[in-house]
Scaffold this active site. Structure first.
Site, short mmCIF file in Angstrom:
data_model
loop_
_atom_site.label_atom_id
_atom_site.label_comp_id
_atom_site.label_asym_id
_atom_site.label_seq_id
_atom_site.Cartn_x
_atom_site.Cartn_y
_atom_site.Cartn_z
N GLY A 1 0.45 -4.94 0.81
CA GLY A 1 -0.72 -4.98 -0.07
C GLY A 1 -0.43 -5.63 -1.42
O GLY A 1 -1.34 -6.16 -2.05
N ALA B 1 0.86 -1.18 0.00
CA ALA B 1 0.00 0.00 0.00
C ALA B 1 0.90 1.23 0.00
O ALA B 1 2.05 1.17 0.44
CB ALA B 1 -0.88 -0.03 1.23
N GLU C 1 4.51 -5.02 7.15
CA GLU C 1 3.79 -3.92 7.80
C GLU C 1 4.24 -3.71 9.24
O GLU C 1 4.17 -2.60 9.77
CB GLU C 1 2.27 -4.20 7.79
CG GLU C 1 1.62 -4.12 6.42
CD GLU C 1 1.60 -5.43 5.65
OE1 GLU C 1 2.35 -6.37 6.02
OE2 GLU C 1 0.83 -5.53 4.68
N GLU D 1 -0.80 -9.22 -0.79
CA GLU D 1 -2.24 -9.45 -0.57
C GLU D 1 -3.02 -9.41 -1.88
O GLU D 1 -3.93 -10.20 -2.11
CB GLU D 1 -2.77 -8.41 0.42
CG GLU D 1 -2.17 -8.62 1.81
CD GLU D 1 -2.41 -7.43 2.74
OE1 GLU D 1 -1.98 -6.30 2.41
OE2 GLU D 1 -3.05 -7.62 3.78
N1 CAA Z 1 4.61 3.20 -0.67
C1 CAA Z 1 5.03 4.35 -1.24
N2 CAA Z 1 6.19 4.47 -1.90
C2 CAA Z 1 6.97 3.38 -2.00
C3 CAA Z 1 6.61 2.15 -1.45
C4 CAA Z 1 5.36 2.08 -0.76
N3 CAA Z 1 4.88 0.93 -0.22
N4 CAA Z 1 7.58 1.25 -1.70
C5 CAA Z 1 8.52 1.90 -2.40
N5 CAA Z 1 8.17 3.20 -2.58
C6 CAA Z 1 8.90 4.24 -3.26
C7 CAA Z 1 10.07 4.73 -2.44
O1 CAA Z 1 9.64 5.69 -1.48
C8 CAA Z 1 10.97 5.29 -3.50
O2 CAA Z 1 10.47 6.58 -3.86
P1 CAA Z 1 11.50 7.86 -3.93
O3 CAA Z 1 12.44 7.48 -5.04
O4 CAA Z 1 10.59 8.99 -4.27
O5 CAA Z 1 12.16 7.94 -2.62
C9 CAA Z 1 10.74 4.38 -4.69
O6 CAA Z 1 9.49 3.71 -4.45
C10 CAA Z 1 11.82 3.31 -4.84
O7 CAA Z 1 11.91 2.63 -3.60
P2 CAA Z 1 13.31 2.39 -2.85
O8 CAA Z 1 14.26 3.49 -3.15
O9 CAA Z 1 13.00 2.12 -1.40
O10 CAA Z 1 13.79 1.06 -3.60
P3 CAA Z 1 14.77 -0.08 -3.02
O11 CAA Z 1 15.09 -0.95 -4.20
O12 CAA Z 1 15.88 0.51 -2.24
O13 CAA Z 1 13.87 -0.92 -1.97
C11 CAA Z 1 11.87 -2.03 -1.22
C12 CAA Z 1 12.77 -1.64 -2.41
C13 CAA Z 1 12.59 -3.04 -0.32
C14 CAA Z 1 10.61 -2.67 -1.78
C15 CAA Z 1 11.53 -0.77 -0.39
O14 CAA Z 1 11.04 0.24 -1.28
C16 CAA Z 1 10.47 -0.98 0.65
O15 CAA Z 1 10.77 -1.51 1.71
N6 CAA Z 1 9.23 -0.52 0.40
C17 CAA Z 1 8.15 -0.56 1.36
C18 CAA Z 1 7.62 -2.00 1.53
C19 CAA Z 1 6.53 -2.01 2.58
O16 CAA Z 1 6.72 -1.67 3.73
N7 CAA Z 1 5.31 -2.42 2.16
C20 CAA Z 1 4.15 -2.47 3.01
C21 CAA Z 1 3.34 -1.20 2.89
S1 CAA Z 1 2.03 -1.09 4.06
C22 CAA Z 1 0.78 -2.09 3.47
O17 CAA Z 1 0.90 -2.67 2.39
C23 CAA Z 1 -0.43 -2.18 4.34
C24 CAA Z 1 -1.49 -3.11 3.86
O18 CAA Z 1 -1.41 -4.31 4.02
C25 CAA Z 1 -2.70 -2.58 3.25
#
Ligand code: CAA
Length: 258
Positions: free
Chosen positions: A109, A65, A132, A112
């Site tokens: 998400g 998400a 999460e 999911e």
């Molecule tokens: N939401 C918003 N933006 C996201 C994102 C997310 N879930 N995941 C990645 N991005 C964005 C980053 O902020 C980044 O944007 P900027 O360049 O503007 O900073 C861009 O995508 C590239 O990401 P990274 O620089 O972090 O890329 P990476 O290769 O270094 O890492 C990754 C990749 C491990 C997937 C890392 O991006 C990450 O950990 N992302 C978040 C994963 C996460 O926590 N997901 C769960 C979200 S909560 C949820 O999903 C709740 C639910 O069940 C409904």
């Protein structure tokens, strides 16, 4: 219809829906989930579509998400807007089969969403996770329930409590995905599989989907009874007569969805 966060193509009776927010690794914001619900509704109503494939990029199916969108929300706002509830319910109403073709990250998400599809094919670079817990929340689109049913309590609990990722080999071993293929083969394989499904009688395809999904919703006895009733009812179709005649006459069946 033109979308801002999706690319949709229809060819050979297969709708290919690509999640397209490369700047955010296809993070699922409200617009993307709303458009996805709309695209699935359209595909379900389109006579030129008999199977659907949802995919992302080589780097990410969806990284979860959208954290930016959610970060300042209050619980009252989340509750009143039924955040992700409406969209995920409409996705689950799709009657035609949906294959998730997952490469790269399928997190939160994103994992999911893949699990809400009918089955998951993944590339050898796929990584699944419910991270999460690292954000001070828990899964919110069914992860605690669906991952547990796919891989069992122990592995699901560990993934939800630690946020660790599962690679493609572990995902196949534990039953989360149906098959792993080399990255370059993911889309060709997913489309070939979708075309194979599209070539069957749509009557029995929709019945099979309903019957398999019943296994998640009811007791074994009721599920088997539901299956038997559908099985009996399919003997009223022309496609059953054609399918069996074709087998006996050693030829390919010509299904007509009747
Ligand atoms: N939401 C918003 N933006 C996201 C994102 C997310 N879930 N995941 C990645 N991005 C964005 C980053 O902020 C980044 O944007 P900027 O360049 O503007 O900073 C861009 O995508 C590239 O990401 P990274 O620089 O972090 O890329 P990476 O290769 O270094 O890492 C990754 C990749 C491990 C997937 C890392 O991006 C990450 O950990 N992302 C978040 C994963 C996460 O926590 N997901 C769960 C979200 S909560 C949820 O999903 C709740 C639910 O069940 C409904």
């Amino acid at each position: 219809m033109a979308y801002q966060t999706l690319i949709v193509e229809v060819e050979d009776y297969v709708a290919l829906i690509r999640l397209n927010r490369p700047e955010a690794l296809n993070a699922l914001n409200s617009m993307l989930l709303g458009e996805l619900a709309e695209a699935l509704k359209e595909a379900d109503a389109n006579d030129k579509v008999r199977c659907i494939v949802i995919t992302g990029s080589e780097k990410a199916f969806a990284a979860g998400a959208d954290i930016k969108e959610m970060s300042t929300k209050t619980s009252v706002e989340m509750f009143l807007s039924n955040f992700f509830g409406t969209e995920s319910e409409s996705l689950l109403r799709t009657r035609k089969p949906i294959i998730a073709a997952v490469a790269g990250y399928a997190l939160g998400g994103g994992c999911e969403l893949a699990m809400m599809c009918d089955f998951i094919l993944c590339a050898d670079n796929a990584k699944f996770g419910q991270p999460e817990i690292n954000l001070g929340i828990i899964a919110g689109i069914g992860g605690t329930q669906r991952l547990t049913r796919f891989v069992g309590k122990s592995k699901s609990m560990e993934m939800h409590l630690t946020g660790r990722f599962m690679d493609a080999a572990e995902a196949e071993r534990s039953g989360l995905v149906s098959r792993v293929v080399p990255l370059a083969q993911l889309l060709p394989e997913a489309l070939a599989t979708a075309r194979k499904i599209a070539s069957k009688s749509q009557v029995s395809v929709l019945a099979a989907k309903e019957a398999v999904n019943r296994a998640y919703e009811t007791t074994l006895h009721e599920g088997v009874l539901f299956e038997r009733r559908l099985f009996h009812s399919l003997f009223s179709t022309e496609d059953q007569k054609e399918g069996m005649a074709a087998f006996l006459e050693k030829r390919e069946p010509q299904f007509r969805d009747r």
